[in-house]
Each structure stands twice: as C-alpha cells, then as structure tokens.
Design a protein around this motif. Sequence first.
Motif, PDB file in Angstrom:
ATOM      1  N   ILE A 372       0.835  -1.205   0.000  1.00  0.00           N
ATOM      2  CA  ILE A 372       0.000   0.000   0.000  1.00  0.00           C
ATOM      3  C   ILE A 372       0.870   1.256   0.000  1.00  0.00           C
ATOM      4  O   ILE A 372       0.564   2.240  -0.668  1.00  0.00           O
ATOM      5  CB  ILE A 372      -0.945  -0.005   1.218  1.00  0.00           C
ATOM      6  N   ARG A 373       1.982   1.207   0.746  1.00  0.00           N
ATOM      7  CA  ARG A 373       2.934   2.330   0.748  1.00  0.00           C
ATOM      8  C   ARG A 373       3.397   2.648  -0.665  1.00  0.00           C
ATOM      9  O   ARG A 373       3.423   3.816  -1.086  1.00  0.00           O
ATOM     10  CB  ARG A 373       4.128   1.976   1.624  1.00  0.00           C
ATOM     11  N   ASP A 374       3.757   1.619  -1.413  1.00  0.00           N
ATOM     12  CA  ASP A 374       4.258   1.829  -2.770  1.00  0.00           C
ATOM     13  C   ASP A 374       3.151   2.309  -3.702  1.00  0.00           C
ATOM     14  O   ASP A 374       3.403   3.115  -4.608  1.00  0.00           O
ATOM     15  CB  ASP A 374       4.874   0.534  -3.306  1.00  0.00           C
ATOM     16  N   GLU A 375       1.933   1.812  -3.507  1.00  0.00           N
ATOM     17  CA  GLU A 375       0.810   2.245  -4.342  1.00  0.00           C
ATOM     18  C   GLU A 375       0.522   3.730  -4.123  1.00  0.00           C
ATOM     19  O   GLU A 375       0.263   4.473  -5.070  1.00  0.00           O
ATOM     20  CB  GLU A 375      -0.440   1.421  -4.026  1.00  0.00           C
ATOM     21  N   LEU A 376       0.559   4.166  -2.863  1.00  0.00           N
ATOM     22  CA  LEU A 376       0.216   5.545  -2.532  1.00  0.00           C
ATOM     23  C   LEU A 376       1.387   6.503  -2.691  1.00  0.00           C
ATOM     24  O   LEU A 376       1.199   7.720  -2.685  1.00  0.00           O
ATOM     25  CB  LEU A 376      -0.302   5.614  -1.089  1.00  0.00           C
ATOM     26  N   GLY A 377       2.592   5.962  -2.806  1.00  0.00           N
ATOM     27  CA  GLY A 377       3.757   6.823  -2.950  1.00  0.00           C
ATOM     28  C   GLY A 377       4.182   7.462  -1.657  1.00  0.00           C
ATOM     29  O   GLY A 377       4.724   8.574  -1.644  1.00  0.00           O
ATOM     30  N   HIS A 378       3.965   6.760  -0.532  1.00  0.00           N
ATOM     31  CA  HIS A 378       4.426   7.276   0.758  1.00  0.00           C
ATOM     32  C   HIS A 378       5.931   7.085   0.893  1.00  0.00           C
ATOM     33  O   HIS A 378       6.477   6.078   0.453  1.00  0.00           O
ATOM     34  CB  HIS A 378       3.722   6.544   1.905  1.00  0.00           C
ATOM     35  N   ALA A 379       6.583   8.032   1.553  1.00  0.00           N
ATOM     36  CA  ALA A 379       8.025   7.920   1.781  1.00  0.00           C
ATOM     37  C   ALA A 379       8.327   6.918   2.878  1.00  0.00           C
ATOM     38  O   ALA A 379       9.370   6.276   2.879  1.00  0.00           O
ATOM     39  CB  ALA A 379       8.602   9.287   2.144  1.00  0.00           C
ATOM     40  N   SER A 380       7.407   6.767   3.821  1.00  0.00           N
ATOM     41  CA  SER A 380       7.632   5.884   4.964  1.00  0.00           C
ATOM     42  C   SER A 380       6.409   5.021   5.220  1.00  0.00           C
ATOM     43  O   SER A 380       5.268   5.471   5.056  1.00  0.00           O
ATOM     44  CB  SER A 380       7.949   6.702   6.220  1.00  0.00           C
TER      45      SER A 380
END
Length: 409
Positions: A372-380
């Motif tokens: 989900i982090r990678d899908e949303l483009g979160h840094a952390s």
Amino acid sequence: MIELISLENVSAFDQIAIPLDLSGSEGENRATESCRIDADNDLAAIKSWLRIKGENPKTYQAYQKELERFLLWAVIERGKAFSSLNTDDCQAYINFIKQLQADNSRWVAITPTNKGHGRWKPFQYRVSKKNTDTTTVLSIRSVNYANTVISSCMDWLVSQNYLKYNSFSGIAASKSASSGMQVSQRLFTRQHIQLMLDYAHSLCDSSQPDHYAQLRVLFILKFAFNTGLRLHELAAASYGDIEALEDADGEQYFLRVVGKNSKLRKTSLPTAFIADIRAYRIAMKLSPVLENIADDTPLINSLRKKVELQLSPAALHKILADFFKRWHAHLMAADQLDNRLINKVKQASTHWLRHSYGSFLANDCKIPLAYIRDELGHASISTTSIYLNADDKKRQQAVSAAFVVNTDA
C-alpha cells in the motif's frame, strides 16, 4: 517594528526590495565553507530551494507563500536578515502567526487582494466554517505547515553550505485542542463508497443536458477510489502513462505517476477499472481501444471542446466539491437520515477518496502495508500505517469483552 518595506508595494516575490544590510549577504548564520548554490543573498537562496520543488505549480505556490511571509516578517518585524535569525526569532515567528488576529490590518487582509494593487497583505482572514467565533487567522494545522516548510528549506540550505544551522530544528509542532476528524475518520467505508457510486450513477440521465458531465463525475469517483491518487496526480494522468505487462497470467495494468517531490512511481490499475475506462469511453462516444489513443490524451477529459484537454487540479476540485454538496443535499432529503454519513459528506474532499482507498486495502483486503505504501507513494511505511485499524478493533473488542456480564455465574 521597523519601517523598512511597504507591504502595499510588494508586486512579486522575485522583486521584494530588501535593504542591502538585511539581504543576508553577510548574515550571522551564513556558512563559512564554499556555498554549493549560486546565491549571495537570502532571497536568491530561497528561490534556489523553490526551484527544486517547482515540478508541481500548486506546491511551489504554497511553499513560496510560506517563505515570503517569513522573509517579510524577519525584515519588517524583527529587523533581521533571514540568514541572521536564531532559534528565539523563529519561535517568535511561530507565536506571531499562531496569535495573528483578523484586525491586524498591517499583515492581514479581510477581502481577497492581488499584489501590486496597493492593498495586498501576506495573510488573509477567512471565517471558519466550523467555528465562526474565532478571529485567529491561521489554524494550528496551518501554523505547523509553515513550521515544516520553512524548516525544510533551512535544512536544504544547510546541506548546500549556505547556512550553518537550521534555526527551526528545535521548534516543536504546535498542539491543537480542536476536535477535528483524524485521518482514520476522514474516509468512507466500502459500503459508503458503493452508496456514493450508486448516487452518482443515478444522476447519469441521458435525457438531461448534463448527461456527459455526470458520466464524467462517476468516472472520476471510480478513478480516484481505484487508484488512491492525489488531486494533482488525477488531473495529470494521461493514456500514455498507462503501462500494460503481459505474461502467462494475462495482462496487468499500471499507471506511471509523478508524485510529491517529483518522485516517479507505478501504481496498479485494477482490471475492473480498465473495464470502467473502456465503458466510460463508449458512453462518451469515444473509441474504447486504449492502444489507439494518443499518449497525451488526459484520462479525465474536458467537455468544453471536442478536442480533449487536460483539466486543472482546481477545476477537478470544483467538480468533486459540487458533487459532494449535491450528495449531501440528497442525503438530507432522504426518508431515513444517516447522520454519520451526512456529517462525513459535508466535510468530504477529493483526498477522502485517497484515504478510503488506503483503508480499504489495509482493513478490508488485508494487503501488506509495504504494498500500500508503494501504491500511494508514501516515503515511509509509518505514514501508511495510519490506515490500519485492526489493532484498535482488537483492543476495543478485548475491553468490551471484559465488561460482558457472565450469566452462568
């Protein structure tokens, strides 16, 4: 307070007339080592930082506004160059903007004004929709945003050997006593999303003149929820950004996205949404063959001309804001009121669909947070974890169970 600059005469950020002795050319916090940017004064240094943030015009303007306010305050109120401010000065600025009142006519405009028209002020007072009694100009959230932006700029200037230290580094974020919604509340459940799509679909009446506009609203809602893209990412998406990978399992679709800080990522396009794209194009009397569509054709098209043009983020925001307003009125007129949903829709924005996407994947689908982090483009991944409420549910269930009366005793 020192009379050095007339705010009424400020016409552009690039042209602020700062006295030479306050320009920062000899600032007390200037690094002695070789500077790595082409800047011999504070305004030039700030502009260098802004240029590396310049991919997204909306972000650029927001950052520029915060730095412009701070620079003007430093010179006018403190009588110091930006590069001479110490931690006490920076804390004083935070206190200043936190306590800034609507009646401060030197710094605050009550009505919208443009630079160069003689009445411009760095701050504008807007009456809060939630609390009409307050006369403070900035919310705690806005104060903390200013803290973050200025500190980020100073951090970068330290790394470029323009400043010796970041005077904002020791200043903590301000705490709010407001009861505003947490991120975990600023989202719709899967059931609410279905109700939203059902209502949007009900507005698509082919006999009405706004038929194509309503078809587009329905498509935008599906697009936003199926990808979790930010507002500017939705507006910028084009058919040329779609990437199809084919293997033994069939075709998998992705969308190349330029997110915050110009970071490139690939987010997944669900197979069901690819079908939605084709169905939308058919409904709009356009070819559904994605491979034949020009790369620069925006996924969210303008209806103003036959030639498809890209909508601006502001236009997209207005379209969805109008939809939420209409949906709210519809819910208010319903026979059975769902007050919880009504209150949510009243406060909803495009970003709620991004939160809904993250929560749906984390809680309903149990997808790993790293994905989900990678899908949303979160840094952390710590940012992504705000969507996962499984631990909270288990904790509540355990506490509730402790108070269940044992009828067998």
